[in-house]
Design an enzyme around this catalytic site. Structure first.
Site, short mmCIF file in Angstrom:
data_model
loop_
_atom_site.label_atom_id
_atom_site.label_comp_id
_atom_site.label_asym_id
_atom_site.label_seq_id
_atom_site.Cartn_x
_atom_site.Cartn_y
_atom_site.Cartn_z
N LYS A 164 42.69 37.08 42.49
CA LYS A 164 41.73 35.96 42.58
C LYS A 164 41.78 35.39 43.99
CE LYS A 164 41.62 35.87 37.70
NZ LYS A 164 42.33 35.59 36.47
N HIS B 219 44.80 30.52 38.65
CA HIS B 219 43.70 29.81 39.30
C HIS B 219 44.17 28.60 40.11
CE1 HIS B 219 40.77 32.21 37.13
NE2 HIS B 219 41.60 32.13 36.11
N SER C 244 41.69 28.65 33.00
CA SER C 244 40.72 29.56 33.59
C SER C 244 39.28 29.27 33.19
CB SER C 244 41.07 31.01 33.24
OG SER C 244 41.05 31.20 31.85
C1 LIG Z 1 42.58 36.47 35.33
C2 LIG Z 1 43.75 35.96 34.62
C3 LIG Z 1 44.81 36.80 34.30
C4 LIG Z 1 44.75 38.26 34.52
O1 LIG Z 1 44.96 38.59 35.85
P1 LIG Z 1 44.42 40.00 36.39
O2 LIG Z 1 45.16 40.18 37.67
O3 LIG Z 1 42.95 39.85 36.57
O4 LIG Z 1 44.77 41.02 35.37
C5 LIG Z 1 45.93 36.24 33.74
N1 LIG Z 1 45.99 34.92 33.46
C6 LIG Z 1 44.98 34.09 33.72
C7 LIG Z 1 45.11 32.66 33.41
C8 LIG Z 1 43.82 34.59 34.31
O5 LIG Z 1 42.79 33.78 34.54
#
Ligand SMILES: *Cc1c(COP(=O)(O)O)cnc(C)c1O
Length: 374
Positions: free
Chosen positions: A229, A210, A182
């Site tokens: 995302k 991601h 991330s």
């Molecule tokens: C953003 C993220 C999460 C958390 O996800 P949310 O739906 O925003 O709670 C978990 N793992 C990774 C690698 C992330 O980048």
């Protein structure tokens, strides 16, 4: 309580001195690309809305229709009365997308990660986790009470060594990583990790938050993701075999003891999946945009939609962010503890909707005015 307030002030002042204090900045998203912050309109390179779906008319319409039909809240945990009819449809679509038997949707990606690991391993078991894994993966690992060993970032050789040394003395072993990291945008050696895992009877769990390559090939029995995302909305999920999904539905505390997602959120995710199935070409755009940027900025070629511009000290990263703000761009500075000490950075994320001319101008500014001074 004076001692409580004193404690809070003291902690905050320590953060302030290290340029690590964080504040919330009200940010209005004006469609796919622009945000309004501090009265200014900025082109954002800090959102994770990779496909520009958060404001897509089809998702909005699906969410509004779901509110009219099912109301605004789920009313209870999914295991009580919160499992409204849209969930089944979403889970089928997610399983189809990832090529697994089944899927389970959670309240968020963080909740998925906090709940799944403790449902699968416990005291006496072994977890090997990439040192740069996201906070929620660490939370799940620690909550499980298993023995947690970090391996060097993306170092399959280190994983092999740790398995050799520790696997035999633990009944179950879990290997935890991210497919696309991330804060660095680099990719895990999934094929190698999958081979090591199957050779040692360890279970490989990968967080795809991601990753835009939904067809990803490696043999991974536990695939976690987020609806927050690329899918533009909110929620988290696990794709796995039917028995694993059934077990997680029984044991993951963040699923059992938390209210189901609002129906509108589930409906929007179904619409996002539909759109991605119909227009898979969208998925390739963010990487192409990131590569356009890395060429313009003179950085190593991007391997995902995320490009880190590592600055070093927190104060310098804040200054770089401010410089870009003055040029009309939002690039939020990312500081420890989100990233390791001494690697504060601008973490740029590219969307299918970013105009090429803006990307090239941003690349130019980063090359001539930020990296040259870093
Ligand atoms: C953003 C993220 C999460 C958390 O996800 P949310 O739906 O925003 O709670 C978990 N793992 C990774 C690698 C992330 O980048």
């Amino acid at each position: 309580m004076p001692s409580l307030d004193d404690f809070a002030r003291q902690k905050l002042s320590t953060l302030e001195q290290a340029h690590l204090r964080r504040t919330l900045v009200p940010t209005g998203r004006l469609g796919d690309l622009y945000v309004e912050r501090n009265g200014r309109r900025l082109l954002s390179f800090s959102c994770n809305d990779y496909l520009g779906l958060a404001h897509h008319p089809a998702l909005k319409a699906a969410a509004i229709a779901a509110i009219e039909r099912h109301g605004v809240g789920a009313g209870a945990s999914r295991l009580v009365t919160g499992d409204h009819p849209l969930y089944g449809e979403l889970e089928l679509s997610l399983a189809r997308l990832k090529g697994t038997d089944a899927a389970c949707v959670f309240g968020s990606g963080y909740l998925a990660n906090a709940g799944i690991t403790p449902a699968l391993v416990g005291r006496g078991d072994l977890i090997l986790i990439d040192e740069l894994a996201q906070s929620s993966l660490w939370t799940g690992a620690r909550l499980s009470r298993a023995e947690v060993l970090a391996f060097r970032h993306n170092d399959a050789g280190h994983v092999a060594g740790l398995l050799k040394q520790h696997r035999a003395s633990h009944p179950r072993a879990l290997i935890v990583t991210e497919s696309v990291f991330s804060m660095d945008g680099d990719c895990a050696p999934l094929a190698k990790l999958a081979r090591l895992a199957s050779g040692a009877d360890a279970w490989l769990m990968v967080d795809d938050a991601h990753d835009l390559d939904f067809a990803a090939g490696a043999d991974v029995p536990l695939r976690i993701g987020t609806l927050s995302k690329a899918f533009g909305g909110y929620g988290g999920y696990l794709c796995a075999s039917q028995p694993v999904i059934d077990l997680v539905r029984n044991r993951a505390r963040t699923l059992v003891y938390s209210t189901g997602l609002p129906p509108a959120t589930v409906a929007a995710a179904i619409a996002a999946l539909d759109l991605i199935e119909r227009e898979p070409g969208r998925l390739k755009l963010p990487l192409a945009k990131a590569r356009l940027f890395t060429r313009a900025a003179g950085l190593p070629e991007a391997t995902s939609a995320i490009v880190p511009v590592v600055i070093g000290q927190a104060a310098a990263a804040l200054a770089a962010s401010k410089l870009l703000d003055a040029e009309g761009y939002l690039a939020v500075a990312i500081r420890p503890p989100t990233v390791p000490e001494g690697t504060a950075r601008l973490r740029l994320s590219f969307s299918a909707a970013h105009p090429d001319a803006e990307i090239e101008r941003l690349g130019d500014i980063v090359r001539t005015r930020i990296l040259r001074n870093a």
